[in-house]
Design an enzyme around this catalytic site. Structure first.
Site, PDB file in Angstrom:
ATOM      1  CG  ASP A 129     -17.681   0.521  -0.120  1.00  0.00           C
ATOM      2  OD1 ASP A 129     -16.886   0.563   0.845  1.00  0.00           O
ATOM      3  OD2 ASP A 129     -17.912  -0.527  -0.750  1.00  0.00           O
ATOM      4  CB  CYS A 133     -20.402  -0.898   4.111  1.00  0.00           C
ATOM      5  SG  CYS A 133     -19.012  -0.894   2.962  1.00  0.00           S
ATOM      6  NE  ARG A 148     -16.640 -10.487   3.442  1.00  0.00           N
ATOM      7  CZ  ARG A 148     -16.538  -9.290   4.018  1.00  0.00           C
ATOM      8  NH1 ARG A 148     -15.354  -8.803   4.334  1.00  0.00           N
ATOM      9  NH2 ARG A 148     -17.600  -8.581   4.291  1.00  0.00           N
ATOM     10  CD  GLN A 188     -22.498  -3.019   5.139  1.00  0.00           C
ATOM     11  OE1 GLN A 188     -21.572  -3.710   5.500  1.00  0.00           O
ATOM     12  NE2 GLN A 188     -23.005  -2.076   5.919  1.00  0.00           N
ATOM     13  CG  HIS A 248     -21.582  -6.653   1.482  1.00  0.00           C
ATOM     14  ND1 HIS A 248     -21.870  -7.728   2.284  1.00  0.00           N
ATOM     15  CD2 HIS A 248     -20.708  -5.877   2.180  1.00  0.00           C
ATOM     16  CE1 HIS A 248     -21.201  -7.601   3.428  1.00  0.00           C
ATOM     17  NE2 HIS A 248     -20.490  -6.502   3.385  1.00  0.00           N
ATOM     18  NE  ARG A 253     -23.155  -6.443   7.845  1.00  0.00           N
ATOM     19  CZ  ARG A 253     -21.952  -6.801   7.371  1.00  0.00           C
ATOM     20  NH1 ARG A 253     -20.980  -5.909   7.301  1.00  0.00           N
ATOM     21  NH2 ARG A 253     -21.747  -8.028   6.919  1.00  0.00           N
TER      22      ARG A 253
HETATM   23  N1   CP Z   1     -18.713  -3.836   5.945  1.00  0.00           N
HETATM   24  C1   CP Z   1     -18.111  -5.038   6.004  1.00  0.00           C
HETATM   25  O1   CP Z   1     -18.560  -6.033   5.441  1.00  0.00           O
HETATM   26  O2   CP Z   1     -16.978  -5.046   6.767  1.00  0.00           O
HETATM   27  P1   CP Z   1     -15.921  -6.229   6.894  1.00  0.00           P
HETATM   28  O3   CP Z   1     -15.177  -6.312   5.579  1.00  0.00           O
HETATM   29  O4   CP Z   1     -15.037  -5.804   8.033  1.00  0.00           O
HETATM   30  O5   CP Z   1     -16.646  -7.511   7.172  1.00  0.00           O
HETATM   31  N1  NVA Z   2     -16.668  -2.758  -1.493  1.00  0.00           N
HETATM   32  C1  NVA Z   2     -15.847  -3.235  -0.410  1.00  0.00           C
HETATM   33  C2  NVA Z   2     -16.697  -3.521   0.782  1.00  0.00           C
HETATM   34  C3  NVA Z   2     -15.960  -4.007   1.988  1.00  0.00           C
HETATM   35  C4  NVA Z   2     -16.870  -4.342   3.117  1.00  0.00           C
HETATM   36  C5  NVA Z   2     -15.052  -4.456  -0.839  1.00  0.00           C
HETATM   37  O1  NVA Z   2     -15.614  -5.317  -1.522  1.00  0.00           O
HETATM   38  O2  NVA Z   2     -13.875  -4.547  -0.504  1.00  0.00           O
END
Ligand code: CP
Ligand code: NVA
Length: 304
Positions: free
Chosen positions: A223, A262, A108, A138, A135, A290
């Site tokens: 989101d 998500c 990440r 997701q 992502h 997930r």
């Molecule tokens: N939806 C998602 O990726 O959640 P986290 O940021 O908690 O991993």
């Molecule tokens: N769009 C959000 C998703 C978190 C899972 C972010 O990038 O923070």
């Protein structure tokens, strides 16, 4: 060829279909089992997954760890700030070192380019666990969730309401590959990346009107309005205020439409309590999925 999973647009529809089918089958096969029991085929037996986090995470962290265990493998988790990576060791050198120590890496990252650079230098599969641009894991879980409750996504219409962000981008990438229509409603200042829209082609429709996007849709998805790394909080809150998903908006969708998010959600902003806690919401299945979707992604990567 090392099987990376960096972005949905890099894969053909058949591969994505096979991963989704495997995810659905794996979930079904272990219904009622304790969460730590290993799947009968144990495709990650003797394999180790490293996970690197440059940003916060709850779902991605826990679901990948649960996933690799259920596949029979083990995990090593680190925050980038605790690694030499956080002190400036090159991404490429980190990738070369970890390739000697583990069998796959999930990252990440703040910058999408860093994940691509990592993958270039890595001799083991690299999985994108969210970047500023996409992502993909997701979206695999989201599509799995829709299919679990409503059947194949092919031919369906999905509505995205809100920020044209990283999660939206992965939906755009998936639409032409899996044959669904994606209607996006967003303010003009927060539209998706133009390269991504080009990838979506005629499968993707853009509007500034939430009602137009949601009208008759099979799923309504949103989101947060402020993603990790976004700096313009006040401007975003002002521009996105008309894009909250409430029951009145949901009522414009198809009668059996589902709601996805998500998570983490900001209740009272992009979604009301009544919608996220209501009968059309699948957000808790979506979060659980997930694990199942990522097991299928991991199994595919490790089979390469
Ligand atoms: N939806 C998602 O990726 O959640 P986290 O940021 O908690 O991993
Ligand atoms: N769009 C959000 C998703 C978190 C899972 C972010 O990038 O923070």
């Amino acid at each position: 060829m090392v099987r990376h999973f960096l972005d949905i647009h890099r894969h053909d529809g058949e591969t994505l279909r096979a991963i989704l089918d495997d995810a659905l089958a794996r979930k079904k096969a272990r219904a009622g089992w304790p969460k730590g029991r290993v799947d009968a085929d144990a495709p990650a037996k003797d394999r180790v997954l490293a996970m690197i986090f440059e940003k916060n995470s709850t779902r991605t962290r826990f679901s990948f760890d649960a996933a690799i265990r259920q596949l029979g493998g083990a995990s090593i988790i680190a925050n980038a700030s605790d690694m030499q990576l956080g002190r400036g060791e090159p991404v490429e050198d980190t990738a070369r070192v970890l390739s000697r120590m583990v069998d796959a890496v999930m990252i990440r990252a703040n910058r999408h380019e860093d994940v691509e650079r990592f993958a270039q230098a890595s001799s083991v599969p690299v999985i994108n666990g969210l970047t500023d641009r996409s992502h993909p894991c997701q979206i695999m879980a989201d599509l799995m969730t829709i299919e679990e409750h409503r059947g194949p996504v092919t031919g369906k219409t999905l509505a995205w309401v809100g920020d044209g962000n990283n999660v939206c981008a992965s939906f755009i990438h998936a639409a032409p590959k899996l044959g669904f229509t994606l209607k996006i409603a967003c303010p003009s200042d927060y539209h998706p990346d133009l390269h991504d829209l080009a990838r979506g082609g005629s499968a993707v429709h853009l509007t500034s009107d939430p009602e137009e996007a949601v009208n008759g849709a099979d799923a309504v998805i949103t989101d947060t309005w402020v993603s990790m790394g976004d700096a313009d909080y006040d401007a975003r809150m002002r521009a996105l205020e008309p894009y909250g998903v409430d029951e009145a908006l949901m009522d414009r969708a198809a009668q059996d439409a589902v709601f996805l998010h998500c998570l983490p959600a900001h209740r009272g902003e992009e979604v009301t309590d009544a919608v996220i806690d209501g009968p059309r919401s699948l957000v808790w299945d979506e979060a659980e999925n997930r694990i199942h979707a990522q097991k299928a992604v991991l199994a595919w990567c490790l089979a390469g």
